[in-house]
Design a protein around this motif. Structure first.
Motif, PDB file in Angstrom:
ATOM      1  N   ARG A   1       0.841  -1.202   0.000  1.00 31.93           N
ATOM      2  CA  ARG A   1       0.000   0.000   0.000  1.00 31.93           C
ATOM      3  C   ARG A   1       0.878   1.254   0.000  1.00 31.93           C
ATOM      4  O   ARG A   1       0.597   2.223  -0.685  1.00 31.93           O
ATOM      5  CB  ARG A   1      -0.929   0.014   1.210  1.00 31.93           C
TER       6      ARG A   1
ATOM      7  N   MET B   1       2.178   4.958  -2.848  1.00 33.19           N
ATOM      8  CA  MET B   1       2.317   6.366  -2.477  1.00 33.19           C
ATOM      9  C   MET B   1       3.736   6.892  -2.688  1.00 33.19           C
ATOM     10  O   MET B   1       3.918   8.098  -2.822  1.00 33.19           O
ATOM     11  CB  MET B   1       1.923   6.545  -1.005  1.00 33.19           C
TER      12      MET B   1
ATOM     13  N   ALA C   1      -3.607  12.021   8.042  1.00 39.31           N
ATOM     14  CA  ALA C   1      -4.015  12.001   6.635  1.00 39.31           C
ATOM     15  C   ALA C   1      -3.292  10.899   5.863  1.00 39.31           C
ATOM     16  O   ALA C   1      -3.868  10.275   4.973  1.00 39.31           O
ATOM     17  CB  ALA C   1      -3.752  13.352   5.983  1.00 39.31           C
ATOM     18  N   ILE C   2      -2.055  10.626   6.203  1.00 33.25           N
ATOM     19  CA  ILE C   2      -1.323   9.547   5.535  1.00 33.25           C
ATOM     20  C   ILE C   2      -1.904   8.206   5.936  1.00 33.25           C
ATOM     21  O   ILE C   2      -2.050   7.309   5.107  1.00 33.25           O
ATOM     22  CB  ILE C   2       0.183   9.617   5.858  1.00 33.25           C
TER      23      ILE C   2
ATOM     24  N   LYS D   1      -4.876   7.672   3.934  1.00 33.17           N
ATOM     25  CA  LYS D   1      -4.556   7.267   2.563  1.00 33.17           C
ATOM     26  C   LYS D   1      -4.166   5.791   2.490  1.00 33.17           C
ATOM     27  O   LYS D   1      -4.414   5.132   1.485  1.00 33.17           O
ATOM     28  CB  LYS D   1      -3.433   8.132   1.991  1.00 33.17           C
TER      29      LYS D   1
ATOM     30  N   ASP E   1      -7.539   4.103   2.450  1.00 31.08           N
ATOM     31  CA  ASP E   1      -8.324   4.430   1.254  1.00 31.08           C
ATOM     32  C   ASP E   1      -7.644   3.816   0.029  1.00 31.08           C
ATOM     33  O   ASP E   1      -6.990   4.489  -0.745  1.00 31.08           O
ATOM     34  CB  ASP E   1      -8.433   5.955   1.121  1.00 31.08           C
TER      35      ASP E   1
ATOM     36  N   GLY F   1      -8.255   5.338  -3.402  1.00 29.03           N
ATOM     37  CA  GLY F   1      -7.963   6.765  -3.510  1.00 29.03           C
ATOM     38  C   GLY F   1      -9.162   7.644  -3.819  1.00 29.03           C
ATOM     39  O   GLY F   1      -9.020   8.749  -4.319  1.00 29.03           O
TER      40      GLY F   1
ATOM     41  N   GLY G   1     -11.141   9.016  -1.593  1.00 32.56           N
ATOM     42  CA  GLY G   1     -11.442   9.928  -0.494  1.00 32.56           C
ATOM     43  C   GLY G   1     -12.413   9.374   0.523  1.00 32.56           C
ATOM     44  O   GLY G   1     -12.875  10.086   1.406  1.00 32.56           O
TER      45      GLY G   1
ATOM     46  N   LEU H   1     -12.227  11.729   5.649  1.00 30.60           N
ATOM     47  CA  LEU H   1     -11.050  12.013   6.476  1.00 30.60           C
ATOM     48  C   LEU H   1     -11.449  12.515   7.860  1.00 30.60           C
ATOM     49  O   LEU H   1     -10.915  12.053   8.869  1.00 30.60           O
ATOM     50  CB  LEU H   1     -10.132  13.021   5.783  1.00 30.60           C
TER      51      LEU H   1
END
Length: 168
Positions: A66, A70, A90-91, A94, A97, A100, A102, A147
């Motif tokens: 994963r 990134m 936030a990371i 991600k 998610d 991607g 959101g 988020l």
């Protein structure tokens, strides 16, 4: 800084510092640059997925695939920005998610649980655990987390997240 120069100029250091909201000192940026150059074995000015996987701690991380999505192809400035945000919620969002879009869905979290637990838990056990945790946080299997929702759950100190996992 495009094609991995052999030296970092004062201007480069200040530019990277500004780009990362002065999170790192100039000395730390120099150390990060040295590490970046070690990882960039082909001196192309960016780090490939294979080069990231050369770091044993990264390769052994159950979430490495994963993370690779990134980090593959980061130049030095992006590398430092990634590191500056790596501890941020936030990371983590991600990472969960996976597509991607959101939104973190039940299946997104289930995928992370699978990566983290491997053969230790069955798919059924993972689903049971996840349903319990989501219900405790006020969500259902059909819910998706944005988020802000995700951060609220991470910051909820009243959430027990204690689940019994049957061991066969």
């Amino acid at each position: 800084m495009g094609s991995a120069p052999s030296m970092l100029t004062q201007y480069d250091i200040e530019e990277v510092q500004e780009h990362c909201n002065n999170l790192f000192t100039q000395q730390e940026i120099v150390c990060l640059y040295q590490r970046f150059c070690q990882l960039d074995r082909n001196a192309k000015g960016f780090i490939s997925a294979d080069e990231f996987l050369s770091v044993p701690e990264f390769a052994l991380n159950p979430l490495s695939q994963r993370l690779l999505k990134m980090v593959d192809g980061l130049n030095f400035k992006e590398f430092v920005a990634f590191l500056s945000a790596f501890s941020a919620k936030a990371i983590i969002f991600k990472l969960y998610d996976s597509d991607g879009n959101g939104k973190v869905t039940f299946n997104d979290v289930l995928g992370v649980l699978h990566d983290l637990t491997g053969a230790f838990m069955s798919d059924e056990q993972r689903q049971e655990v996840l349903v319990q945790v989501l219900e405790e946080a006020g969500y259902t299997r059909e819910s998706y987390l944005l988020l802000d929702d995700f951060i609220k759950i991470l910051e909820n100190k009243g959430l027990k997240m204690e689940v019994e996992v049957p061991v066969d």
